[in-house]
Design a protein around this motif. Sequence first.
Motif, PDB file in Angstrom:
ATOM      1  N   MET A 188       0.848  -1.190   0.000  1.00  0.00           N
ATOM      2  CA  MET A 188       0.000   0.000   0.000  1.00  0.00           C
ATOM      3  C   MET A 188       0.877   1.231   0.000  1.00  0.00           C
ATOM      4  SD  MET A 188      -1.164  -0.683   3.905  1.00  0.00           S
ATOM      5  CE  MET A 188      -0.946  -2.426   3.613  1.00  0.00           C
ATOM      6  N   ASN A 189       0.290   2.384  -0.299  1.00  0.00           N
ATOM      7  CA  ASN A 189       1.059   3.611  -0.445  1.00  0.00           C
ATOM      8  C   ASN A 189       0.995   4.538   0.748  1.00  0.00           C
ATOM      9  OD1 ASN A 189       2.013   3.202  -3.192  1.00  0.00           O
ATOM     10  ND2 ASN A 189      -0.107   3.505  -3.847  1.00  0.00           N
ATOM     11  N   ASP A 190      -0.113   4.551   1.462  1.00  0.00           N
ATOM     12  CA  ASP A 190      -0.332   5.517   2.530  1.00  0.00           C
ATOM     13  C   ASP A 190       0.392   5.103   3.805  1.00  0.00           C
ATOM     14  OD1 ASP A 190      -2.194   6.418   5.008  1.00  0.00           O
ATOM     15  OD2 ASP A 190      -2.326   7.899   3.413  1.00  0.00           O
ATOM     16  N   THR A 191       1.184   6.021   4.391  1.00  0.00           N
ATOM     17  CA  THR A 191       1.980   5.708   5.574  1.00  0.00           C
ATOM     18  C   THR A 191       1.117   5.298   6.757  1.00  0.00           C
ATOM     19  OG1 THR A 191       3.687   7.272   4.871  1.00  0.00           O
ATOM     20  CG2 THR A 191       3.709   6.597   7.181  1.00  0.00           C
ATOM     21  N   ALA A 192       0.010   5.988   6.964  1.00  0.00           N
ATOM     22  CA  ALA A 192      -0.880   5.645   8.072  1.00  0.00           C
ATOM     23  C   ALA A 192      -1.483   4.258   7.881  1.00  0.00           C
ATOM     24  CB  ALA A 192      -1.983   6.696   8.205  1.00  0.00           C
ATOM     25  N   ARG A 193      -1.823   3.930   6.657  1.00  0.00           N
ATOM     26  CA  ARG A 193      -2.357   2.605   6.363  1.00  0.00           C
ATOM     27  C   ARG A 193      -1.299   1.523   6.617  1.00  0.00           C
ATOM     28  NH1 ARG A 193      -7.964   2.980   5.647  1.00  0.00           N
ATOM     29  NH2 ARG A 193      -8.487   4.374   3.920  1.00  0.00           N
ATOM     30  N   ILE A 194      -0.067   1.803   6.242  1.00  0.00           N
ATOM     31  CA  ILE A 194       1.023   0.861   6.482  1.00  0.00           C
ATOM     32  C   ILE A 194       1.146   0.567   7.973  1.00  0.00           C
ATOM     33  CG2 ILE A 194       3.539   0.572   6.407  1.00  0.00           C
ATOM     34  CD1 ILE A 194       3.470   2.188   3.758  1.00  0.00           C
ATOM     35  N   SER A 195       1.073   1.612   8.780  1.00  0.00           N
ATOM     36  CA  SER A 195       1.166   1.441  10.232  1.00  0.00           C
ATOM     37  C   SER A 195       0.010   0.614  10.770  1.00  0.00           C
ATOM     38  CB  SER A 195       1.206   2.807  10.925  1.00  0.00           C
ATOM     39  OG  SER A 195       2.347   3.541  10.534  1.00  0.00           O
ATOM     40  N   GLN A 196      -1.198   0.876  10.256  1.00  0.00           N
ATOM     41  CA  GLN A 196      -2.366   0.132  10.720  1.00  0.00           C
ATOM     42  C   GLN A 196      -2.259  -1.343  10.362  1.00  0.00           C
ATOM     43  OE1 GLN A 196      -5.606   1.095  12.502  1.00  0.00           O
ATOM     44  NE2 GLN A 196      -4.901  -1.008  12.707  1.00  0.00           N
ATOM     45  N   ALA A 197      -1.908  -1.631   9.119  1.00  0.00           N
ATOM     46  CA  ALA A 197      -1.790  -3.017   8.686  1.00  0.00           C
ATOM     47  C   ALA A 197      -0.679  -3.733   9.456  1.00  0.00           C
ATOM     48  CB  ALA A 197      -1.533  -3.078   7.185  1.00  0.00           C
ATOM     49  N   ALA A 198       0.409  -3.023   9.748  1.00  0.00           N
ATOM     50  CA  ALA A 198       1.500  -3.619  10.526  1.00  0.00           C
ATOM     51  C   ALA A 198       1.036  -3.957  11.938  1.00  0.00           C
ATOM     52  CB  ALA A 198       2.691  -2.671  10.566  1.00  0.00           C
ATOM     53  N   ARG A 199       0.223  -3.099  12.533  1.00  0.00           N
ATOM     54  CA  ARG A 199      -0.303  -3.387  13.875  1.00  0.00           C
ATOM     55  C   ARG A 199      -1.196  -4.621  13.848  1.00  0.00           C
ATOM     56  NH1 ARG A 199      -0.497   2.338  14.256  1.00  0.00           N
ATOM     57  NH2 ARG A 199      -2.642   2.403  13.486  1.00  0.00           N
ATOM     58  N   TRP A 200      -2.031  -4.726  12.825  1.00  0.00           N
ATOM     59  CA  TRP A 200      -2.886  -5.911  12.707  1.00  0.00           C
ATOM     60  C   TRP A 200      -2.031  -7.173  12.572  1.00  0.00           C
ATOM     61  CZ3 TRP A 200      -6.556  -3.337   8.625  1.00  0.00           C
ATOM     62  CH2 TRP A 200      -7.493  -2.542   9.298  1.00  0.00           C
ATOM     63  N   GLY A 201      -0.972  -7.089  11.790  1.00  0.00           N
ATOM     64  CA  GLY A 201      -0.086  -8.232  11.643  1.00  0.00           C
ATOM     65  C   GLY A 201       0.561  -8.610  12.965  1.00  0.00           C
ATOM     66  N   GLN A 202       0.956  -7.598  13.721  1.00  0.00           N
ATOM     67  CA  GLN A 202       1.592  -7.828  15.014  1.00  0.00           C
ATOM     68  C   GLN A 202       0.630  -8.496  15.994  1.00  0.00           C
ATOM     69  OE1 GLN A 202       4.793  -6.977  15.295  1.00  0.00           O
ATOM     70  NE2 GLN A 202       5.102  -7.645  17.390  1.00  0.00           N
ATOM     71  N   LEU A 203      -0.643  -8.185  15.870  1.00  0.00           N
ATOM     72  CA  LEU A 203      -1.656  -8.728  16.780  1.00  0.00           C
ATOM     73  C   LEU A 203      -2.157 -10.103  16.360  1.00  0.00           C
ATOM     74  CD1 LEU A 203      -3.776  -5.474  17.348  1.00  0.00           C
ATOM     75  CD2 LEU A 203      -2.351  -6.634  19.057  1.00  0.00           C
ATOM     76  N   SER A 204      -1.794 -10.557  15.172  1.00  0.00           N
ATOM     77  CA  SER A 204      -2.307 -11.826  14.656  1.00  0.00           C
ATOM     78  C   SER A 204      -1.552 -13.014  15.245  1.00  0.00           C
ATOM     79  CB  SER A 204      -2.220 -11.850  13.130  1.00  0.00           C
ATOM     80  OG  SER A 204      -3.056 -10.865  12.562  1.00  0.00           O
ATOM     81  N   ASP A 205      -2.247 -14.144  15.321  1.00  0.00           N
ATOM     82  CA  ASP A 205      -1.667 -15.364  15.872  1.00  0.00           C
ATOM     83  C   ASP A 205      -0.775 -16.036  14.829  1.00  0.00           C
ATOM     84  OD1 ASP A 205      -1.493 -17.674  17.733  1.00  0.00           O
ATOM     85  OD2 ASP A 205      -2.630 -18.665  16.132  1.00  0.00           O
ATOM     86  N   PRO A 206       0.521 -16.222  15.115  1.00  0.00           N
ATOM     87  CA  PRO A 206       1.442 -16.761  14.105  1.00  0.00           C
ATOM     88  C   PRO A 206       1.039 -18.133  13.572  1.00  0.00           C
ATOM     89  CG  PRO A 206       2.675 -15.808  15.931  1.00  0.00           C
ATOM     90  CD  PRO A 206       1.237 -15.823  16.359  1.00  0.00           C
ATOM     91  N   ALA A 207       0.571 -19.027  14.430  1.00  0.00           N
ATOM     92  CA  ALA A 207       0.197 -20.364  13.974  1.00  0.00           C
ATOM     93  C   ALA A 207      -0.986 -20.311  13.010  1.00  0.00           C
ATOM     94  CB  ALA A 207      -0.136 -21.258  15.167  1.00  0.00           C
ATOM     95  N   THR A 208      -1.933 -19.414  13.298  1.00  0.00           N
ATOM     96  CA  THR A 208      -3.096 -19.271  12.420  1.00  0.00           C
ATOM     97  C   THR A 208      -2.683 -18.699  11.074  1.00  0.00           C
ATOM     98  OG1 THR A 208      -4.483 -18.868  14.378  1.00  0.00           O
ATOM     99  CG2 THR A 208      -5.409 -18.281  12.238  1.00  0.00           C
ATOM    100  N   VAL A 209      -1.825 -17.699  11.099  1.00  0.00           N
ATOM    101  CA  VAL A 209      -1.355 -17.089   9.858  1.00  0.00           C
ATOM    102  C   VAL A 209      -0.586 -18.110   9.021  1.00  0.00           C
ATOM    103  CG1 VAL A 209       0.145 -15.302   8.879  1.00  0.00           C
ATOM    104  CG2 VAL A 209      -1.275 -14.775  10.867  1.00  0.00           C
TER     105      VAL A 209
END
Length: 314
Positions: A201-222
């Motif tokens: 994605m291009n938007d910096t704020a969106r990048i931060s949001q998506a990164a937070r979601w990734g950080q909160l996700s369960d590694p085994a499920t992913v």
Amino acid sequence: MTMQRPATFLRNIAAALLLTATAATAPAAAATPAAVVADNPAAHPNFTVKVVGKGQPVLLIPGLTCPGAVWDETVARYQKQYQCHVVTLAGFGGATAPASTNQLLQNVRDQLLAYIKTQKLNRPAVIGHSLGGFMGLWMSTTQPEAVGPLVIVDSLPFLAAVQNSNLTAEAARPMAEGMRQQMSRGKMSMAQQRQMTAGMMNDTARISQAARWGQLSDPATVGQAMYDMYTTDLRAELGRIQQPALVLGAWAAYKPYGSTKESTRAIFAQQYAKLPQHQIEMSEAGKHFLMWDDTQWFFAQTDAFLKQHALAKK
């Protein structure tokens, strides 16, 4: 499709494709609200659903690591025309992880189909991003009569074959197993998450949001979700799908690896060749999250498609 750095390209497109509208102008009388039925969350432990709006039903399914909130702007646009059923998969974006990851995506598929039946949704349209687009296809090949028009946002029926169209699901298993083990070892750092999402994605704020979601996700499920997608080939089953499909593709993120709009479209065309009623549209500049990166184009394409197929034929 010739790539300058094929291994790097495959990792990037895998991450991209797995991370996880002017409003329709049809008169309100054309939309008959779906029946309101009490939901039983225990019947679908692999996801939760938030229902917003009135009208013909639409399921919105996010991609890897993303909760239903990835569709907030889409829901805001469509809630006056459609009854939006916004899905969040267990283990993604902070949602509680599923009790078991065994046959993870197959369980999601079956529970979504059961949800459509118990909620008495009349052939709901499905808007799916990445993994969500794959899920829309899988639901449709499994029970063609249950699902309505499909809007598939930057997804393929067999991701593992993006470079080698002759690859089989069985041949992809060793690679998929390696990815599953690597991703299941533990969460990436925020810096790593940001680096991965920055190419999508291009938007910096969106990048931060998506990164937070990734950080909160369960590694085994992913890791299991990626494994399931890499070892499930829907291409031969696409002929079972009875409804029209709009396929929205992205290519700009892969330009550094030798891709062009035409070469990327050719991959989409090849993978969707057996889908009877489909149209492929390619964004000029949007990256993987087309609903964020090329919003007006995404809405214009989706508006026209839903107006023609979700409302007019009900």
